[in-house]
Scaffold this motif. Structure first.
Motif, mmCIF file in Angstrom:
data_model
loop_
_atom_site.group_PDB
_atom_site.id
_atom_site.type_symbol
_atom_site.label_atom_id
_atom_site.label_comp_id
_atom_site.label_asym_id
_atom_site.label_seq_id
_atom_site.Cartn_x
_atom_site.Cartn_y
_atom_site.Cartn_z
ATOM 1 N N GLU A 4 1.414 24.995 7.406
ATOM 2 C CA GLU A 4 0.766 23.836 6.875
ATOM 3 C C GLU A 4 1.672 22.703 6.477
ATOM 4 N N LEU A 5 1.262 21.476 6.573
ATOM 5 C CA LEU A 5 2.165 20.407 6.112
ATOM 6 C C LEU A 5 1.564 19.135 5.669
ATOM 7 N N TRP A 6 2.076 18.160 5.025
ATOM 8 C CA TRP A 6 1.325 17.108 3.982
ATOM 9 C C TRP A 6 1.262 16.116 5.208
ATOM 10 N N PHE A 31 -4.112 15.955 -2.383
ATOM 11 C CA PHE A 31 -3.395 15.474 -3.472
ATOM 12 C C PHE A 31 -3.460 14.170 -3.885
ATOM 13 N N SER A 32 -3.760 13.799 -5.109
ATOM 14 C CA SER A 32 -3.626 12.312 -5.388
ATOM 15 C C SER A 32 -3.347 11.996 -6.774
ATOM 16 N N PRO A 33 -1.985 11.624 -7.020
ATOM 17 C CA PRO A 33 -1.579 11.817 -8.227
ATOM 18 C C PRO A 33 -1.949 10.323 -8.884
ATOM 19 N N LEU A 98 6.190 15.686 -5.657
ATOM 20 C CA LEU A 98 5.271 15.027 -6.482
ATOM 21 C C LEU A 98 4.418 15.836 -7.176
ATOM 22 N N VAL A 99 3.859 16.900 -6.640
ATOM 23 C CA VAL A 99 2.916 17.775 -7.019
ATOM 24 C C VAL A 99 3.421 18.684 -8.279
ATOM 25 N N GLU A 105 -3.566 16.941 -16.136
ATOM 26 C CA GLU A 105 -4.494 16.013 -15.803
ATOM 27 C C GLU A 105 -4.415 15.526 -14.579
ATOM 28 N N GLY A 106 -3.527 15.527 -13.888
ATOM 29 C CA GLY A 106 -2.872 14.833 -12.590
ATOM 30 C C GLY A 106 -2.467 13.779 -12.577
ATOM 31 N N ILE A 107 -1.780 13.274 -14.091
ATOM 32 C CA ILE A 107 -0.934 12.297 -14.024
ATOM 33 C C ILE A 107 0.456 12.610 -13.735
ATOM 34 N N LEU A 108 1.159 11.648 -12.970
ATOM 35 C CA LEU A 108 2.466 11.991 -12.715
ATOM 36 C C LEU A 108 3.366 11.705 -13.684
ATOM 37 N N GLU A 109 4.193 12.668 -14.059
ATOM 38 C CA GLU A 109 5.236 12.569 -15.098
ATOM 39 C C GLU A 109 6.629 12.808 -14.512
ATOM 40 N N PHE A 110 7.617 11.620 -14.383
ATOM 41 C CA PHE A 110 8.896 11.923 -13.869
ATOM 42 C C PHE A 110 9.802 12.449 -14.965
#
Length: 167
Positions: A4-6, A31-33, A98-99, A105-110
């Motif tokens: 599997e690939l993205w 996946f949708s951040p 990214l995941v 909550e699905g929020i991207l936090e770097f």
């Protein structure tokens, strides 16, 4: 997971959540951040979330086994990003990073890879190859290092791009 690939799927305007829901119903892993945004309207400030990559969602699949052409006809999706008739995979590790950077909550936090207490090596300058410990992070992309030089501890302010993290 094996094979599997993205892939990226272009969505209809402001229909990312519709695309995600319908792709999941078909059995695709998506996946949708999200990111936190503040909107102002009629003298009101509203804190809400919005997709980080507006107009796109990520889909994981094995193109040799999955019925990927059905993605192009999914409600909310315009089409898979492709080269001609072949969907283009995203470089391995990009979406996985990214995941891993997304909270519950699905929020991207770097998270900053350089943190106080880390040992770093100077890359250039008069103290090139010397080791130091990050004491604090200053604004403007600078670090304050604590270095052992000349039988004592010395503080030095350096640019982030002047250091390499030591494993």
């Amino acid at each position: 997971m094996e094979g599997e690939l993205w892939f990226a799927a272009m969505t209809q305007p402001q229909r990312e959540s519709v695309a995600v829901d319908n792709l999941r119903r078909q059995g695709f892993h998506t996946f949708s951040p999200l990111e936190k945004v503040v909107r102002r309207h009629a003298r009101k400030t509203i804190a809400t979330t919005a997709p980080v990559f507006r107009g796109y969602v990520f889909v994981r699949m094995d193109p040799m086994r999955a019925r990927w052409r059905s993605i192009n006809g999914t409600l909310g999706v315009r089409s898979l990003v492709a080269n001609g008739a072949t969907p283009l995979p995203i470089k391995p590790g990009v979406v996985e990073t990214l995941v891993a950077s997304t909270n519950d909550e699905g929020i991207l936090e770097f998270i900053d890879p350089l943190q106080p207490g880390m040992i770093v090596r100077l890359r250039a300058g008069p103290f090139a190859d010397e080791l130091g410990v990050i004491e604090r992070l200053d604004g403007g992309g600078r670090l304050v290092l604590l270095m052992s030089l000349m039988s004592g501890k010395v503080r030095a302010g350096v640019s982030r791009d002047m250091v390499l993290k030591v494993a």
